[in-house]
Design a protein around this motif. Structure first.
Motif, PDB file in Angstrom:
ATOM      1  N   VAL A 269     -11.939  38.041  46.528  1.00 13.90           N
ATOM      2  CA  VAL A 269     -10.702  37.961  45.746  1.00 13.90           C
ATOM      3  C   VAL A 269      -9.912  36.757  46.256  1.00 13.90           C
ATOM      4  O   VAL A 269      -9.907  36.492  47.462  1.00 13.90           O
ATOM      5  N   ALA A 270      -9.264  36.031  45.348  1.00 14.11           N
ATOM      6  CA  ALA A 270      -8.409  34.910  45.775  1.00 14.11           C
ATOM      7  C   ALA A 270      -7.157  34.888  44.903  1.00 14.11           C
ATOM      8  O   ALA A 270      -7.120  35.541  43.844  1.00 14.11           O
ATOM      9  N   ALA A 271      -6.146  34.158  45.342  1.00 17.55           N
ATOM     10  CA  ALA A 271      -4.892  34.104  44.569  1.00 17.55           C
ATOM     11  C   ALA A 271      -4.411  32.671  44.447  1.00 17.55           C
ATOM     12  O   ALA A 271      -4.464  31.894  45.395  1.00 17.55           O
ATOM     13  N   LYS A 272      -3.949  32.341  43.241  1.00 16.45           N
ATOM     14  CA  LYS A 272      -3.414  30.997  42.999  1.00 16.45           C
ATOM     15  C   LYS A 272      -1.937  31.122  42.629  1.00 16.45           C
ATOM     16  O   LYS A 272      -1.595  31.827  41.659  1.00 16.45           O
ATOM     17  N   ASP A 273      -1.081  30.431  43.397  1.00 16.43           N
ATOM     18  CA  ASP A 273       0.373  30.565  43.243  1.00 16.43           C
ATOM     19  C   ASP A 273       0.952  29.605  42.203  1.00 16.43           C
ATOM     20  O   ASP A 273       0.255  28.731  41.701  1.00 16.43           O
ATOM     21  N   ASN A 274       2.250  29.784  41.974  1.00 14.82           N
ATOM     22  CA  ASN A 274       3.046  28.868  41.132  1.00 14.82           C
ATOM     23  C   ASN A 274       2.496  28.720  39.713  1.00 14.82           C
ATOM     24  O   ASN A 274       2.330  27.604  39.204  1.00 14.82           O
ATOM     25  N   ILE A 275       2.214  29.848  39.116  1.00 14.95           N
ATOM     26  CA  ILE A 275       1.672  29.833  37.760  1.00 14.95           C
ATOM     27  C   ILE A 275       2.795  30.144  36.760  1.00 14.95           C
ATOM     28  O   ILE A 275       3.678  30.962  37.028  1.00 14.95           O
ATOM     29  N   ILE A 276       2.726  29.477  35.604  1.00 17.28           N
ATOM     30  CA  ILE A 276       3.697  29.707  34.540  1.00 17.28           C
ATOM     31  C   ILE A 276       2.939  30.288  33.351  1.00 17.28           C
ATOM     32  O   ILE A 276       1.916  29.730  32.940  1.00 17.28           O
TER      33      ILE A 276
ATOM     34  N   VAL B 269       8.629  31.220  21.443  1.00 14.68           N
ATOM     35  CA  VAL B 269       7.999  30.933  22.736  1.00 14.68           C
ATOM     36  C   VAL B 269       8.761  31.640  23.859  1.00 14.68           C
ATOM     37  O   VAL B 269       9.990  31.566  23.923  1.00 14.68           O
ATOM     38  N   THR B 270       8.019  32.330  24.731  1.00 14.34           N
ATOM     39  CA  THR B 270       8.653  32.901  25.929  1.00 14.34           C
ATOM     40  C   THR B 270       7.901  32.431  27.166  1.00 14.34           C
ATOM     41  O   THR B 270       6.686  32.195  27.126  1.00 14.34           O
ATOM     42  N   VAL B 271       8.646  32.300  28.263  1.00 13.59           N
ATOM     43  CA  VAL B 271       8.063  31.734  29.491  1.00 13.59           C
ATOM     44  C   VAL B 271       8.326  32.668  30.664  1.00 13.59           C
ATOM     45  O   VAL B 271       9.436  33.179  30.815  1.00 13.59           O
ATOM     46  N   ASP B 272       7.302  32.920  31.472  1.00 17.95           N
ATOM     47  CA  ASP B 272       7.469  33.659  32.732  1.00 17.95           C
ATOM     48  C   ASP B 272       7.031  32.750  33.864  1.00 17.95           C
ATOM     49  O   ASP B 272       5.865  32.353  33.922  1.00 17.95           O
ATOM     50  N   LYS B 273       7.985  32.451  34.758  1.00 17.16           N
ATOM     51  CA  LYS B 273       7.643  31.570  35.896  1.00 17.16           C
ATOM     52  C   LYS B 273       7.336  32.397  37.139  1.00 17.16           C
ATOM     53  O   LYS B 273       7.499  33.607  37.142  1.00 17.16           O
ATOM     54  N   ASP B 274       6.943  31.717  38.204  1.00 14.71           N
ATOM     55  CA  ASP B 274       6.667  32.381  39.494  1.00 14.71           C
ATOM     56  C   ASP B 274       5.643  33.492  39.373  1.00 14.71           C
ATOM     57  O   ASP B 274       5.819  34.588  39.899  1.00 14.71           O
ATOM     58  N   MET B 275       4.572  33.195  38.681  1.00 12.62           N
ATOM     59  CA  MET B 275       3.492  34.170  38.539  1.00 12.62           C
ATOM     60  C   MET B 275       2.321  33.742  39.451  1.00 12.62           C
ATOM     61  O   MET B 275       2.278  32.618  39.941  1.00 12.62           O
ATOM     62  N   VAL B 276       1.393  34.669  39.635  1.00 13.21           N
ATOM     63  CA  VAL B 276       0.239  34.391  40.505  1.00 13.21           C
ATOM     64  C   VAL B 276      -1.029  34.882  39.796  1.00 13.21           C
ATOM     65  O   VAL B 276      -1.033  35.977  39.231  1.00 13.21           O
ATOM     66  N   ILE B 277      -2.066  34.066  39.833  1.00 15.56           N
ATOM     67  CA  ILE B 277      -3.358  34.527  39.295  1.00 15.56           C
ATOM     68  C   ILE B 277      -4.127  35.185  40.434  1.00 15.56           C
ATOM     69  O   ILE B 277      -4.330  34.581  41.495  1.00 15.56           O
ATOM     70  N   ILE B 278      -4.541  36.418  40.210  1.00 16.37           N
ATOM     71  CA  ILE B 278      -5.405  37.106  41.170  1.00 16.37           C
ATOM     72  C   ILE B 278      -6.798  37.091  40.552  1.00 16.37           C
ATOM     73  O   ILE B 278      -7.008  37.618  39.456  1.00 16.37           O
ATOM     74  N   CYS B 279      -7.715  36.453  41.257  1.00 18.30           N
ATOM     75  CA  CYS B 279      -9.046  36.240  40.688  1.00 18.30           C
ATOM     76  C   CYS B 279     -10.067  37.084  41.457  1.00 18.30           C
ATOM     77  O   CYS B 279     -10.190  36.960  42.674  1.00 18.30           O
TER      78      CYS B 279
END
Ligand code: ADP
Ligand code: ASP
Ligand code: MG
Length: 438
Positions: free
Chosen positions: A298-305, A368-378
């Motif tokens: 499992v890995a995580a990528k930060d700063n996703i919009i 259009v809606t935006v969510d900032k400060d999200m993280v992808i968990i892969c």
């Protein structure tokens, strides 16, 4: 011949340089790729920041204290005065070169010259140290053979030819030393392969010589099944498919730079992740086959919009997705995840630079809606769709966490979840508890 790449922590002190010297000289005639000593590239970035801001005193002070660290390391490393003088002359020349930029105009071009000094110094130290031990060590200057083209892509033919010529020139060497990370661009200027890019250098060099193996030596015993910075009791994974390793590297497993996999994969060269502190540990082997029917890591990528575009016009319409994607293409912004429904599409991006322009253009097509400060968990492993139960196990582990998007079926190797930044560590731990530690 193998390529053996050592990261910053592996050459971070006189003791570690000695250990690497011992390790590489006991393994035959290989190409050793080195990063800068740990902390150096960050300090060189800091010096450049001072110079951009015209804070000459700040720059000089930081240069002096970095230089002192090198003098201390050299003092500990060399006993023979002749070799000590030789290495001091090289390192002093690098620092004086950095100092020369405190006088004039400072641009990106000068910054790249400064950033290159870290790898130039670590390799000079290793090369001269190996010679002081009696080995015929030959320096392969990366600036003489690693070149990118006009699209900033590696010029693989050039690298192959120039590197071969250097290997032929030093055919009687016991070992070769070269710099990771640094290169020249299509115009001959000093450039680099981006932060963490020494892994990419190793892979490009491995591909150029058709190496037997590309070894990435670092401070941990291989790719772990979860991010050891956030999860306890993680374990090294024995084997990974190239595709699995590429997904993990892209989605945040810092041990490997995302660009490192492709040259190895295209040339079918195994990549092995090894621990400099525990050279006998088995590490992780990355190749074109792997254990099946298993979730690996499992890995995580930060700063996703996350961006959602809702449109009545998507109903039964073709061409809608093309128009949406064209906007991201116009602003050179890659999309990581995508999910569609009858009335809308959600995508995720990791680059905020052109966000306002992208949103302005998207608003022509819908709400259009935006969510900032999200993280992808892969979650990576054998997720071929006909294997039952794997995606549901991952989903089940996250049942108490709000999930904004899910992406599955894009490859046979991953399922990704988009969660809030504050849920990242909990999500990573739940996945370890449920998938690996039950
Ligand atoms: P180097 O300086 O040798 O290139 P890096 O710091 O770039 O080393 O990469 C090694 C680090 O990657 C480890 O110390 C570890 O904290 C981090 N890391 C993140 N995810 C993983 C993972 N899944 N497995 C192993 N290490 C990981
Ligand atoms: N020294 C460079 C950096 O710190 C390259 C590398 O270590 O891979 O980013
Ligand atoms: Mg690294």
């Amino acid at each position: 011949m193998k390529v053996m790449k050592f990261g910053g922590t592996s050459v971070g002190s006189a003791e570690q340089i000695k250990e690497v010297a011992h390790l590489v000289t006991s393994r035959g005639k290989n190409i050793v790729v080195l990063s800068a000593m740990s902390g150096t590239t960050n300090t060189l970035v800091e010096i450049s920041d001072y110079l951009y801001k015209k804070n000459i005193d700040g720059a000089k002070e930081t240069i002096n204290s970095l230089e002192k660290k090198y003098f201390i390391t050299i003092d500990k490393l060399f006993t023979d005065e002749k070799y000590k003088e030789e290495v001091l002359a090289e390192v002093k020349a690098c620092f004086n070169y950095i100092r020369s930029f405190t006088k004039d105009l400072f641009t990106l071009f000068e910054e790249k010259e400064i950033l290159a000094q870290g790898e130039l110094m670590s390799t000079a130290m290793m090369n001269i140290y190996l010679r002081s031990l009696g080995f015929k060590s030959a320096m392969l200057p990366a600036l003489d053979y690693v070149r990118t083209d006009k699209n900033s892509e590696p010029d693989t033919q050039y690298i192959k030819q120039k590197l071969q010529a250097l290997l032929d020139k030093y055919a009687d060497a016991d070992i070769y030393i070269t710099q990771g990370y640094i290169c020249r661009n299509a115009y001959g200027e000093i450039d680099n392969l981006q932060r963490g890019g020494s892994d990419y250098s190793a892979s490009l060099i491995g591909a150029a010589i058709n190496a037997e193996e590309i070894e990435i030596w670092t401070d941990i015993d291989g790719m772990h099944n979860n991010d050891p910075r956030f999860v306890d009791n993680t374990k090294a994974v024995d084997t990974l498919h190239f595709e699995e390793a590429a997904e993990l590297a892209y989605f945040g497993a810092k041990i490997l730079h995302p660009t490192c996999i492709l040259p190895a994969k295209l040339n079918n060269i195994p990549v092995r992740l090894l621990n400099t502190m525990k050279p006998d540990a088995k590490g992780t082997l990355i190749y074109n086959s792997t254990a099946s029917r298993k979730i690996k890591a499992v890995a995580a990528k930060d700063n996703i919009i996350a961006i959602k575009i809702k449109s009545g016009r998507m109903l039964l319409a073709y061409g809608f997705l093309r128009k949406v994607f064209e906007i991201f293409e116009t602003y050179k912004t890659p999309i990581d995840m995508i999910a569609t429904s009858e009335v809308g599409v959600s995508v995720s991006i990791d680059n905020e630079k052109n966000l306002d322009n992208i949103l302005d253009d998207l608003k022509k097509f819908g709400t259009v809606t935006v969510d900032k400060d999200m993280v992808i968990i892969c979650v990576v492993g054998d997720l071929e769709w006909q294997n039952c139960g794997f995606e549901s196990a991952a989903l089940d582990a996250l049942k108490d966490i709000p999930v904004r998007m899910i992406s599955y079926g894009g490859s046979n190797y991953n399922i990704s979840f988009l969660v809030k930044k504050e849920d990242k560590v909990k999500a990573l731990n739940l996945l370890s508890d449920n998938l690996f530690n039950k």
